[in-house]
Design a protein around this motif. Structure first.
Motif, short mmCIF file in Angstrom:
data_model
loop_
_atom_site.label_atom_id
_atom_site.label_comp_id
_atom_site.label_asym_id
_atom_site.label_seq_id
_atom_site.Cartn_x
_atom_site.Cartn_y
_atom_site.Cartn_z
N GLU A 84 -16.66 30.10 83.78
CA GLU A 84 -15.70 30.04 82.67
C GLU A 84 -14.30 29.66 83.17
O GLU A 84 -13.58 28.90 82.53
N GLY A 85 -13.95 30.20 84.34
CA GLY A 85 -12.62 29.95 84.88
C GLY A 85 -12.47 28.60 85.55
O GLY A 85 -11.36 28.13 85.76
N ALA A 86 -13.60 27.96 85.88
CA ALA A 86 -13.55 26.70 86.62
C ALA A 86 -13.71 25.47 85.75
O ALA A 86 -13.39 24.36 86.18
N PRO A 91 -13.45 17.50 86.62
CA PRO A 91 -13.12 16.21 86.01
C PRO A 91 -14.10 15.85 84.90
O PRO A 91 -15.27 16.21 84.95
N ASN A 92 -13.60 15.15 83.89
CA ASN A 92 -14.45 14.71 82.79
C ASN A 92 -15.28 13.49 83.18
O ASN A 92 -14.87 12.68 84.02
N VAL A 97 -25.44 15.13 87.44
CA VAL A 97 -26.31 16.28 87.19
C VAL A 97 -25.54 17.57 87.43
O VAL A 97 -24.69 17.66 88.32
N ILE A 98 -25.84 18.57 86.59
CA ILE A 98 -25.31 19.91 86.77
C ILE A 98 -26.48 20.87 86.85
O ILE A 98 -27.33 20.89 85.95
N LYS A 116 -19.50 23.18 76.50
CA LYS A 116 -18.25 22.78 77.16
C LYS A 116 -18.49 21.84 78.33
O LYS A 116 -17.62 21.01 78.64
N LEU A 117 -19.62 21.97 78.99
CA LEU A 117 -19.89 21.16 80.17
C LEU A 117 -20.35 19.74 79.84
O LEU A 117 -20.38 18.88 80.72
#
Length: 221
Positions: A84-86, A91-92, A97-98, A116-117
């Motif tokens: 949440e804090g990061a 960068p957008n 991949v996440i 949000k990601l």
């Protein structure tokens, strides 16, 4: 460390809890990945495996300083922070991949995190997760037949889990967050005959009970 629920014992875990390289999850890595983010990267072993496999630039997020410091030596960029804090520091339109390897179930609001990601992913980017299956037959039997809901140091009933998922609810979470499911399959299945026997009268409708976790690959719409 903010947004980690108070009172949950994340530190006093078995020695290998934060050190599993998860080779079964590396198999889901898409071809051509150049940038990857490992959320809950621990000591960086999994991210290092991604780098070794495809030479990608790998970032990590790890809320615990003692593990995050180890990851700094293995990954390209590491935030010692809650996810949440990061998020705002990422960068957008940057990541191919996440990964969330057994992380989403630890978050208070994994649904909004996935939403949000999306902006951090490239247009064809993917999210890949491993999530424990609360319908795993051994856990299900304890709940249904014994009436027990006992938390443990690790596993499906890990006392630090704040969300619980089934095969179907994982799909709903991704779809509601604006993703399309690419693949969704059980991993780390039991060799016991019990799930097969249970499925005979159920005509195979409970085949998901065999698997400890589900590995999901989702693409943003």
């Amino acid at each position: 460390m903010s947004n980690i629920p108070e009172g949950l014992d994340y530190i006093n875990k078995p020695n290998d809890y934060y050190e599993n390289a998860r080779p079964e999850m590396l198999a889901f890595l898409p071809l051509g990945v150049k940038t990857a983010l490992d959320v809950g990267c621990s000591n960086g072993e999994f991210g290092a495996a991604i780098k070794n496999k495809c030479g990608a630039e790998v970032w990590g997020i790890e809320p615990f300083e003692q593990f995050g410091k180890l990851a700094i030596d293995k990954l390209d960029t590491v935030f010692i922070s809650s996810v949440e804090g990061a998020i705002e520091k990422l960068p957008n339109n940057y990541f191919d991949v996440i990964y969330f390897n057994d992380v989403l179930e630890h978050l208070l609001d994994p649904y909004s995190i996935l939403e949000k990601l999306k902006i951090k992913l490239k247009s064809d980017g993917h999210v890949i997760s491993s999530i424990p299956n609360i319908r795993y037959f051994r856990t299900f039997f304890k709940i249904l037949f014994q009436g027990n809901w006992d938390y443990e140091d690790q596993g499906i009933m890990d006392r630090t889990h704040v969300r619980f998922f089934t095969k179907k609810s994982i799909v709903k979470m991704y779809e509601n967050a604006g993703y399309t499911i690419v693949s969704h399959e059980g991993i780390n299945g039991s060799k016991s005959l019990k799930p097969s026997l249970i499925n005979i009268p159920l005509l195979g409708s409970a085949s998901d009970m065999r698997y400890l976790q589900f590995a999901t690959v989702a693409r943003k719409k």
